[in-house]
Design an enzyme around this catalytic site. Structure first.
Site, PDB file in Angstrom:
ATOM      1  N   THR A  41     -16.305 -26.039  -7.427  1.00 30.85           N
ATOM      2  CA  THR A  41     -16.729 -24.645  -7.572  1.00 30.85           C
ATOM      3  C   THR A  41     -18.241 -24.568  -7.340  1.00 30.85           C
ATOM      4  O   THR A  41     -18.940 -25.555  -7.514  1.00 30.85           O
ATOM      5  CB  THR A  41     -16.399 -24.200  -9.009  1.00 30.85           C
ATOM      6  N   GLY A  76     -11.736 -24.117 -16.491  1.00 33.70           N
ATOM      7  CA  GLY A  76     -11.912 -22.771 -17.031  1.00 33.70           C
ATOM      8  C   GLY A  76     -11.154 -22.536 -18.323  1.00 33.70           C
ATOM      9  O   GLY A  76     -11.646 -21.839 -19.220  1.00 33.70           O
TER      10      GLY A  76
END
Ligand code: ASP
Length: 308
Positions: free
Chosen positions: A190, A243
């Site tokens: 990411t 996450g």
């Protein structure tokens, strides 16, 4: 009035290969040119550069969902002057961070799925290109890892796989041939950037294809304010890693709060990472009034520039 020099920090994902640091350096250089415009312009330009690179799990390089067909991306922008926008489960748009910037122009802060894509198309944003061979290979490698019985992620054991993922994964396996070795799969990659400009304004921008494996519709921390990103009058913070774990700590806001309370920036980053078990990959970048830095419990490509 702010006296510290403008600064920009860019990351390419907790657990991503160190060889990806050159892309972070290029992105930081691209952002540096815009630090004179605004912190937000610099952070967004850096993230666009990483989205277009193709080697990171964002934009052109975003990972496939478990079905082996769908690409869903999340992105966010925020600054200390009130800008706030995010997209979740966005499909078919080349630069999700630009879509997040478009959302910030609406009365809303977060748009998801078809509505987010519609807004992005109406704004004239470019469509995604073809899914690359690299992304397809990484998907096949993730599938072989799942089939070999390796855990699919921290807290996601074989039972979870069997209950929710077996059928989708089998269908995907039928479509693909063997690819990379299982060991080379599972990187996060990411991307994110934080910036401070000459006026003392702080900004953050983030973008991701999500963790792998993931079901369609899965949303991580990246588009969730206070979890994957936060910016305020004391600084800006971006998080990377799993996450599902990051959101439980409202990590970006937690670290921002420590910085606002006067904790040295590097100490705040280390404390943030230390909240997580060692098997959960986590990384953080931040800028404050007088400092900038990064910290991760894995290798994490990152780069930093100053301006002026
Ligand atoms: N935090 C991202 C997510 O959970 C993944 C990452 O940082 O690599 O979607």
């Amino acid at each position: 009035m702010e006296t510290a020099k403008p600064a920009l920090v860019v990351h390419g994902g907790a657990g991503a290969a160190k060889e990806l640091e050159d892309g972070c350096a290029s992105a930081a250089e691209r952002g540096r040119g815009l630090l004179g415009v605004s912190a937000l312009a610099a952070a967004v330009a850096a993230v666009v550069s990483l989205e277009d690179d193709g080697r990171y799990n964002a934009g052109s390089g975003a990972a496939l969902c478990l079905d082996g067909v769908t690409v869903e991306m999340d992105a966010s922008v925020m600054d200390s002057q009130g800008t706030l926008g995010a997209v979740a489960c966005l499909r078919g748009i080349r630069n999700p961070v630009l879509a997040a910037q478009e959302v910030a122009q609406t009365p809303h802060w977060l748009l998801a799925g078809d509505g987010a894509a519609l807004l992005a198309r109406r704004a004239g944003l470019a469509p995604s290109g073809q899914v690359s061979q690299r992304v397809r290979q990484e998907h096949r490698a993730m599938l072989s890892r799942l089939h070999s019985g390796m855990p699919s992620g921290p807290g996601a054991d074989g039972e979870a796989y069997a209950r929710f993922w077996e059928r989708e994964a089998q269908l995907a396996a039928q479509r693909g041939a063997p690819g990379m070795s299982p060991e080379s799969a599972g990187r996060s990659d990411t991307v994110g950037a934080v910036a401070r400009d000459a006026d003392g304004v702080f900004a953050v921008a983030c973008s991701t294809g999500g963790t792998s494996p993931s079901l369609q519709g899965r949303v991580g921390d990246t588009p969730i304010i206070g979890s994957g990103f936060y910016a305020g009058p004391h600084g800006a913070v971006a998080a990377t890693g799993v996450g599902e774990h990051i959101v439980r700590h409202l990590l970006a806001h937690q670290v921002y709060g420590w910085i606002a309370d006067g904790m040295p920036l590097q100490r705040a980053l280390e404390r943030g990472v230390s909240l997580f078990a060692p098997d959960v990959e986590i990384g953080l970048i931040a800028v404050s009034r007088d400092s900038a830095g990064a910290h991760s419990n894995r290798g994490m490509p990152w780069a930093q520039v100053q301006h002026g």
